[in-house]
Write an enzyme that holds these catalytic residues in place. Structure first.
Site, PDB file in Angstrom:
ATOM      1  N   GLY A 114      27.329   2.461  -5.455  1.00 41.90           N
ATOM      2  CA  GLY A 114      27.639   2.476  -4.031  1.00 41.90           C
ATOM      3  C   GLY A 114      27.188   1.211  -3.368  1.00 41.90           C
ATOM      4  O   GLY A 114      26.710   0.270  -4.014  1.00 41.90           O
ATOM      5  N   LYS A 131      24.665   0.671  -1.682  1.00 39.07           N
ATOM      6  CA  LYS A 131      23.223   0.448  -1.633  1.00 39.07           C
ATOM      7  C   LYS A 131      22.607   0.250  -3.002  1.00 39.07           C
ATOM      8  O   LYS A 131      21.392   0.159  -3.114  1.00 39.07           O
ATOM      9  CB  LYS A 131      22.555   1.633  -0.922  1.00 39.07           C
ATOM     10  CG  LYS A 131      23.020   1.780   0.514  1.00 39.07           C
ATOM     11  CD  LYS A 131      22.485   3.048   1.138  1.00 39.07           C
ATOM     12  CE  LYS A 131      23.022   3.208   2.554  1.00 39.07           C
ATOM     13  NZ  LYS A 131      22.594   4.476   3.162  1.00 39.07           N
ATOM     14  N   GLY A 132      23.398   0.195  -4.049  1.00 39.49           N
ATOM     15  CA  GLY A 132      22.842  -0.040  -5.366  1.00 39.49           C
ATOM     16  C   GLY A 132      23.540   0.767  -6.435  1.00 39.49           C
ATOM     17  O   GLY A 132      24.512   1.472  -6.188  1.00 39.49           O
ATOM     18  N   VAL A 133      23.028   0.645  -7.656  1.00 38.53           N
ATOM     19  CA  VAL A 133      23.491   1.431  -8.790  1.00 38.53           C
ATOM     20  C   VAL A 133      22.388   2.422  -9.133  1.00 38.53           C
ATOM     21  O   VAL A 133      21.220   2.053  -9.211  1.00 38.53           O
ATOM     22  CB  VAL A 133      23.798   0.543 -10.009  1.00 38.53           C
ATOM     23  CG1 VAL A 133      24.320   1.390 -11.170  1.00 38.53           C
ATOM     24  CG2 VAL A 133      24.817  -0.534  -9.648  1.00 38.53           C
ATOM     25  N   VAL A 134      22.762   3.682  -9.328  1.00 32.72           N
ATOM     26  CA  VAL A 134      21.781   4.718  -9.638  1.00 32.72           C
ATOM     27  C   VAL A 134      21.920   5.114 -11.103  1.00 32.72           C
ATOM     28  O   VAL A 134      23.021   5.430 -11.560  1.00 32.72           O
ATOM     29  CB  VAL A 134      21.961   5.958  -8.739  1.00 32.72           C
ATOM     30  CG1 VAL A 134      20.905   7.012  -9.064  1.00 32.72           C
ATOM     31  CG2 VAL A 134      21.873   5.554  -7.263  1.00 32.72           C
ATOM     32  N   LYS A 172      17.251   3.973  -8.555  1.00 29.38           N
ATOM     33  CA  LYS A 172      18.190   3.231  -7.719  1.00 29.38           C
ATOM     34  C   LYS A 172      17.810   1.762  -7.785  1.00 29.38           C
ATOM     35  O   LYS A 172      16.713   1.378  -7.389  1.00 29.38           O
ATOM     36  CB  LYS A 172      18.156   3.706  -6.264  1.00 29.38           C
ATOM     37  CG  LYS A 172      19.219   2.996  -5.410  1.00 29.38           C
ATOM     38  CD  LYS A 172      19.221   3.470  -3.970  1.00 29.38           C
ATOM     39  CE  LYS A 172      18.177   2.775  -3.131  1.00 29.38           C
ATOM     40  NZ  LYS A 172      18.344   3.038  -1.689  1.00 29.38           N
ATOM     41  N   ASP A 192      21.472   7.654   8.903  1.00 31.53           N
ATOM     42  CA  ASP A 192      22.609   7.533   7.980  1.00 31.53           C
ATOM     43  C   ASP A 192      22.936   8.876   7.341  1.00 31.53           C
ATOM     44  O   ASP A 192      23.201   8.954   6.138  1.00 31.53           O
ATOM     45  CB  ASP A 192      22.312   6.495   6.896  1.00 31.53           C
ATOM     46  CG  ASP A 192      23.579   5.988   6.209  1.00 31.53           C
ATOM     47  OD1 ASP A 192      24.673   6.119   6.794  1.00 31.53           O
ATOM     48  OD2 ASP A 192      23.475   5.461   5.085  1.00 31.53           O
TER      49      ASP A 192
END
Length: 331
Positions: A36, A38-41, A56, A158
């Protein structure tokens, strides 16, 4: 590989006495859980304890690229998210087990949520009907979470189904705090996700914790109707609808629809506060002190027994660099 942290990175918030630094080499990444803005999980396994966790990971170089243009806000949000997570102690919120900082990534290690997000629930569990009683369960847990954050001086900013995960016990976990703020005063920052931002954010009039109750209204609308209430053909039209159009609450005027209508009040001063929300007829009969301890939530994820001790390891840094994920959204 340099795993050392700067003084700023290792500084902990008040009342925190535990170190969260961990080396990436201690973790084996077994699969990607999600990607996403905001990063890769990743699903990771702690090689020291054998326990699973979620990692994350955010690209350091992507943040540095923005900082080179004079925008160091993404770095400040890394520290803010870490400090907020360290300050939280609640069964419906993530516990930060470790904070990683390498030459290539920043990482947050928290408990995994095998049920996925609330937005993916219909796909993962198609037999689950999102009836008013099911929505009431998730709504009550969200009210508890939002109130807990506000009582600790945190405005989340958010709230959306993608950020509401389902734990192994079926209860929710609200994640991703990089857009949060300490509620010391009204903010004029233009933050959030397009379909979910409150009118006062769009107008730039200044906002406070009331934005989270607006976000709850949007989430409940989406759970009820399967879409967000103000989606337009483009961002400009969406924002115009948020500012000026009333939500289309089609169907019988039920307590749920009435609650949504009240939460989606354009004037933040007239939105209900937590006391009024808990007293609303939609929540009649809810035992607020026991919600987070209910033994049988509407949906409990199946246990994943497919993992083996010889599972191959994913190169976390390589995946994140390839993605070049930069936190984004409405900033």
């Amino acid at each position: 590989m340099n795993y050392s942290l700067t003084q700023e990175e290792t500084s902990l918030p008040p009342n925190s006495n535990r170190s969260t630094a961990m080396e990436l080499g201690r973790l084996r990444a077994e699969r990607v859980l999600g990607r996403g803005g905001k990063g890769v999980v990743f699903l990771v396994r702690d090689l020291a304890s054998g326990r699973e966790a979620a990692l994350k990971a955010v690209s350091r170089s992507a943040l540095a690229t923005r900082a080179a243009t004079g925008d160091d806000e993404p770095f400040r949000r890394i520290w803010l998210e870490r400090d907020v997570l360290l300050s939280l102690r609640h069964p419906l919120l993530p516990r930060l087990h470790a904070f990683l900082s390498t030459d290539k990534i920043f990482g947050f290690v928290i408990d995994p949520c095998p049920g996925g997000s609330l937005s993916s629930l219909p796909l993962r569990h198609p037999d689950l009907s999102l009836s008013d009683s099911v929505i009431r369960f998730y709504a009550a847990e969200l009210v508890i979470v939002i109130h807990h954050l506000h009582s600790h001086g945190i405005v989340y900013r958010d709230l959306k189904p993608d950020n509401i995960l389902i734990q192994s016990n079926g209860h929710i976990m609200v994640v991703d705090f990089d857009l949060s703020a300490w509620s010391t005063s009204k903010s004029n920052s233009f933050v959030g996700t397009e379909d979910y931002v409150a009118p006062e954010v769009v107008s730039g009039a200044g906002h406070d914790s009331a934005v989270d109750w607006w976000g709850l209204g949007v989430v409940l609308y989406e759970l009820l109707y399967g879409r967000t209430p103000f989606r337009g053909r483009n961002r400009e039209e969406t924002f115009r609808f948020i500012l000026h159009r009333a939500p289309a609450l089609t169907g019988e005027l039920t307590p749920l629809r009435d609650l949504i209508r009240r939460l989606l009040c354009k004037d933040p001063r007239r939105r209900p506060d937590v006391k009024e929300i808990k007293a609303h007829p939609f929540f009649a009969g809810v035992n607020w002190s026991a919600v987070a301890e209910i033994a049988r939530p509407p949906y409990i994820p199946l246990t994943d027994d497919d993992q083996t001790d010889d599972a191959s390891s994913i190169d976390v840094e390589a995946v994140v660099e390839m993605e070049r994920v930069t936190p984004r959204g409405v900033r």
